[in-house]
Enzyme design. Sequence first.
Site, PDB file in Angstrom:
ATOM      1  N   LYS A 108       0.870  -1.144  -0.087  1.00 29.90           N
ATOM      2  CA  LYS A 108       0.031  -0.014   0.140  1.00 29.90           C
ATOM      3  C   LYS A 108       0.862   1.157  -0.268  1.00 29.90           C
ATOM      4  O   LYS A 108       0.414   2.258  -0.397  1.00 29.90           O
ATOM      5  CB  LYS A 108      -0.926  -0.007   1.138  1.00 29.90           C
ATOM      6  CG  LYS A 108      -1.968  -0.934   0.914  1.00 29.90           C
ATOM      7  CD  LYS A 108      -3.274  -0.982   1.779  1.00 29.90           C
ATOM      8  CE  LYS A 108      -4.282  -1.862   1.350  1.00 29.90           C
ATOM      9  NZ  LYS A 108      -3.908  -3.448   1.568  1.00 29.90           N
TER      10      LYS A 108
HETATM   11  C1  LIG Z   1      -4.554  -4.403   0.770  1.00 27.63           C
HETATM   12  C2  LIG Z   1      -3.774  -5.577   0.905  1.00 27.63           C
HETATM   13  C3  LIG Z   1      -4.274  -6.617  -0.038  1.00 27.63           C
HETATM   14  C4  LIG Z   1      -5.463  -6.640  -0.809  1.00 27.63           C
HETATM   15  O1  LIG Z   1      -5.174  -5.670  -1.876  1.00 27.63           O
HETATM   16  P1  LIG Z   1      -6.602  -5.067  -2.765  1.00 27.63           P
HETATM   17  O2  LIG Z   1      -6.152  -4.123  -3.380  1.00 27.63           O
HETATM   18  O3  LIG Z   1      -7.589  -4.564  -1.688  1.00 27.63           O
HETATM   19  O4  LIG Z   1      -7.037  -6.109  -3.423  1.00 27.63           O
HETATM   20  C5  LIG Z   1      -3.372  -7.854  -0.043  1.00 27.63           C
HETATM   21  N1  LIG Z   1      -2.249  -8.012   0.637  1.00 27.63           N
HETATM   22  C6  LIG Z   1      -1.838  -6.966   1.752  1.00 27.63           C
HETATM   23  C7  LIG Z   1      -0.808  -7.380   2.563  1.00 27.63           C
HETATM   24  C8  LIG Z   1      -2.742  -5.676   1.787  1.00 27.63           C
HETATM   25  O5  LIG Z   1      -2.593  -5.015   2.815  1.00 27.63           O
END
Ligand SMILES: *Cc1c(COP(=O)(O)O)cnc(C)c1O
Length: 429
Positions: A108
Amino acid sequence: MKYYSTRDTGRRSPCGLDEAAFMGLAPDGGLFVPERIPQVDMERVAQLAERSYADMAAYVAAAIMDDMDPDMLRGAVHAAYDFPISLHEVGDGLYTLELFHGPTFAFKDFGARFMGRVAGLLNGGRQLTVLAATSGDTGSAVAHGFSGVEGVRVVILYPEGKVSPLQEAQMTTLGGNIHPLRVDGTFDDCQRLVKEMFRDEALRRRVRITSANSINLLRWLPQSFYYFYGWAAWRRATGCDEPDVVVPSGNYGNLAAGMLARRMGLPVRRFVAASNANDVVPEFLRTGVYRPRPSVRTVANAMDVGAPSNFERMLWLCGGDPEALRRELCGFSCGDDDILSLMGEMHARYGYLSDPHSAVGYGAARALGADGFWLSTAHAAKFGDAVRCATGAEAPLPPALEAMMRRERHSRPMAADAVALREFLMSLG
Ligand SMILES: *Cc1c(COP(=O)(O)O)cnc(C)c1O
C-alpha cells in the site's frame, strides 16, 4: 485528462484530478476512472525500468495525468519512490515481485506515497486535513504517505489497544504533520466519528477535510505502475514477453490497476485473481453469479473483504460486461490451512519466508502452472506469528522497523465522541 464516476455513463460530470482526489468517492457513489486510457511505449518502459523505478513510474504517470506539469510530477514521483522494488526468483523459475520494501513494509506504500506527494502539489498551498479511521494498516500507510508533506496534516483515529504494537508504532512515531488519536472505543466507533465529520457542513466550511481511503483515484492509478516494472524485470530475467500475473486480492484495487495497465499496453497472458476464504470474485468467475456478503476472518486479514469496492472498476474496464470480465480473469482461492502449508512449503523447499497474503499468490501460481510472477504484498516480519506457526522460523524485523519500534510514541487520547473530535479539528486551525 478528465475523470468520471463509473456510474456516470452519460459522462455528465467531468472532474479534474484535484476534484476527484479531494472527493475520493464520486457523489453518485461510483469510483473515479479516467475518460480515456493512454497507450505507453513498452520499449521506453523497459529502458526506463533499467534506470530506476521512479524514472519509469514518472513516464507512465505523465501519460495518465497529462495535464500536470511533467517536471513537478517527476519530482513528486521521485520523492514518493525512494525505496527498492525487486523481482525475486524464489526457486525453480518461480518469480515474485516484492512490493514490500517501502516504509510500512506492505504494497500500500506504492499508492499512499504517491497520493501524499501528488496531493501536496494539487492542493497548491491551501491547508488540507486528511481524516482517516483505521484498524491498523491503512492508517500507517497514509501516515507515511503524507509525512512531511507541506500544507497537509493527517488525523488518524484508531481504537486504543486494538491495533498491533507494530501498527501503532508506524502511526505514532512520525510526529510533525501526523496527528494520531487513540480512541476509547472500537474501529466502528472510529469510522462513525469520521463519517459524522464529513456530514458536518459547518465544520467543513471552516476546515478543508478529505479522506484518503483505498478507492481514491490518487491511490489507485499508481498501483498500475509496478506491473510495468514487473513485466520489464521478468522479461530481462527470462527472455519471455507475456507473463501470467497473479494478484493476491481483497478489495481488488490492485488487480483493477493491473487491468488498467494491460489496457495501456502491458503484455499479460493471464491475470489471476487469488483470494483467501473470502472468495466472492473467484466464485463469480466460476459461476457467473456475483454474491457480495459479510467477510470472514482469515490469517491473510488484509484480504478479508466480502464486498470488494473495486469490482465496479473491473466491470467498467470491461465495458460493463460481466462475461467479458469472466473471460479476462482466472480465479483461485484457498483457506487458512492451505495458506499456512503453502508458507511452510516455500520455506522448506526454497528457504523463503513469505507472509500469508503473498502465499496465496504462490499457491495460485503453483495450482494454475502460471508462467510469470505473483505479487508479494507484505513483508513476512509483519506477520511473525503466522510465519512461526507455519514454518517454525522467526522472520527478523527489517532494521528500519526495529528502529521504529524503539522510537518514542505520541498519540492523543480521544473519547468516542463527535464533539471532542470536532473541537480538536477546529483547534488545529
Ligand atoms: C490491502 C492488501 C491486499 C489486498 O489488496 P486489494 O487491492 O485490496 O485487493 C493484499 N495484501 C496486503 C498485505 C494488503 O495490505
